[in-house]
Every structure is written in structure tokens, then in C-alpha cells.
Enzyme design. Structure first.
Site, PDB file in Angstrom:
ATOM      1  N   HIS A  16      15.832  23.928 -57.531  1.00 28.18           N
ATOM      2  CA  HIS A  16      16.850  23.184 -58.110  1.00 28.18           C
ATOM      3  C   HIS A  16      16.487  21.605 -57.735  1.00 28.18           C
ATOM      4  CE1 HIS A  16      20.200  22.487 -54.616  1.00 28.18           C
ATOM      5  NE2 HIS A  16      18.841  22.773 -54.175  1.00 28.18           N
ATOM      6  N   CYS A  25      16.601  15.689 -51.787  1.00 31.04           N
ATOM      7  CA  CYS A  25      17.206  16.973 -52.739  1.00 31.04           C
ATOM      8  C   CYS A  25      17.091  16.340 -54.160  1.00 31.04           C
ATOM      9  CB  CYS A  25      18.394  17.387 -52.293  1.00 31.04           C
ATOM     10  SG  CYS A  25      18.269  18.246 -50.712  1.00 31.04           S
ATOM     11  N   HIS A  29      12.951  21.522 -55.419  1.00 26.93           N
ATOM     12  CA  HIS A  29      12.664  22.386 -54.139  1.00 26.93           C
ATOM     13  C   HIS A  29      13.383  23.759 -54.198  1.00 26.93           C
ATOM     14  CE1 HIS A  29      16.406  20.352 -53.381  1.00 26.93           C
ATOM     15  NE2 HIS A  29      16.779  21.288 -52.486  1.00 26.93           N
ATOM     16  N   HIS A  31      15.460  27.131 -52.100  1.00 20.56           N
ATOM     17  CA  HIS A  31      16.180  27.628 -50.989  1.00 20.56           C
ATOM     18  C   HIS A  31      16.152  29.337 -50.977  1.00 20.56           C
ATOM     19  CE1 HIS A  31      17.913  23.927 -49.972  1.00 20.56           C
ATOM     20  NE2 HIS A  31      18.174  23.770 -51.092  1.00 20.56           N
ATOM     21  N   HIS A  75      14.731  33.497 -58.408  1.00 18.75           N
ATOM     22  CA  HIS A  75      13.347  32.826 -58.882  1.00 18.75           C
ATOM     23  C   HIS A  75      13.666  32.168 -60.012  1.00 18.75           C
ATOM     24  CE1 HIS A  75      11.685  35.477 -55.630  1.00 18.75           C
ATOM     25  NE2 HIS A  75      10.592  34.565 -55.591  1.00 18.75           N
ATOM     26  N   GLU A 136      22.706  27.970 -47.728  1.00 15.90           N
ATOM     27  CA  GLU A 136      21.513  27.325 -48.380  1.00 15.90           C
ATOM     28  C   GLU A 136      20.576  27.289 -47.409  1.00 15.90           C
ATOM     29  OE1 GLU A 136      22.092  23.859 -51.000  1.00 15.90           O
ATOM     30  OE2 GLU A 136      20.995  22.831 -49.401  1.00 15.90           O
TER      31      GLU A 136
END
Length: 150
Positions: A16, A25, A29, A31, A75, A136
Site C-alpha cells: 500500500h 509510508c 511498500h 507488510h 499479494h 502490521e
């Protein structure tokens, strides 16, 4: 009969970007999310029911969460549909990437609210969603509790 809470945990990988954010952020990137889903209900008391003693079969809960959250978000890359990242999203989709456009900033806080709605809508009428915990990172998570949202 007592109300009992049961929890099932799930993992999935999602990318995201936080448009307008003033830190790292803002960049695309990902998680390794951990989602804990807790439901509450009364165990089945009918001794003729194959699920006697269960609040809900863990397999049934797994099917709901897998279909509503894991299979959709694993994914994938999530963007707010009103972000300038929309051009990147379009390009990724053209190249065969799984992109999800949402009407919120894709923070853990907003994602857990979205997941609560998706899961609640699929639960049997006698089972209620009690809480969700979306982790996260190793040290950061967002929690949603039904009691806080009456």
C-alpha cells in the site's frame, strides 16, 4: 449456556501507499499482516449435530475470512481510489498486478474497519464478531471491538 469467544489467526502480504502522509509510508511498500478474528456465541448443545460443542467450526470461520479478506488482499497493492497514485495503479493493473482501490486511506485502522464489515456480513445470525486485531509490523497493530462500535 455461556457465551464463548473463539479466535482464528490469518496471515497475508499486502502492499500500500499512504497518499499525503509526511513520512516513509507515502512510498509504496508492503507488510506481512497478521489478522486475529474473534467471534462470540454459544456452543451448539444439540448432541445430534456433528458440530456439537462448537461455537462455529474453525473451518467455517476460515472459509469466511479467507474469501472476504485473505484471498482478496493477499499479494495485492491497495490504494485510495482518489489518490494521485491512480496512474500507478492503472499501470500495475495493465501489467497484470492485483490492485485494490478503496474509498479510504489504506491504514491498518481503516483496513480493520473494512474487514470487520466484510466478516460480520457473512457470519451466521447466532455468531457475532467480537474483535479483530490487524498486526502490521512486529510492534504495531490496530484493533476493532464490537463493543466500541454499538
Amino acid at each position: 449456556m455461556s457465551n464463548i469467544r473463539i479466535t482464528k489467526q490469518f496471515t497475508f502480504e499486502t502492499g500500500h501507499a499512504l497518499y499525503g502522509y509526511d513520512g516513509k509510508c507515502k512510498n509504496v511498500h508492503g507488510h506481512s499482516y497478521k489478522l486475529s478474528v474473534t467471534v462470540i456465541g454459544q456452543p451448539i448443545t444439540d448432541t445430534n449435530n456433528v458440530k456439537y460443542g462448537m461455537v462455529i467450526d474453525f473451518g467455517d470461520l476460515k472459509k469466511i475470512v479467507k474469501e472476504e479478506v485473505v484471498d482478496q488482499f493477499d499479494h495485492a497493492t491497495v490504494f485510495n481510489k482518489n489518490t494521485p497514485h491512480i496512474e500507478l495503479a492503472d499501470e500495475l493493473q495493465k501489467r497484470g498486478h492485483h490492485v485494490i482501490l478503496v474509498d479510504y486511506q489504506p491504514t491498518s485502522e481503516n483496513m480493520v474497519v473494512d474487514f470487520a464489515s466484510r466478516i460480520s456480513n457473512r457470519l451466521p445470525h447466532n455468531i457475532k464478531l467480537h474483535s479483530l486485531r490487524l498486526q502490521e509490523t512486529e510492534s504495531s497493530f490496530a484493533e476493532w471491538f464490537a463493543a466500541d462500535n454499538l
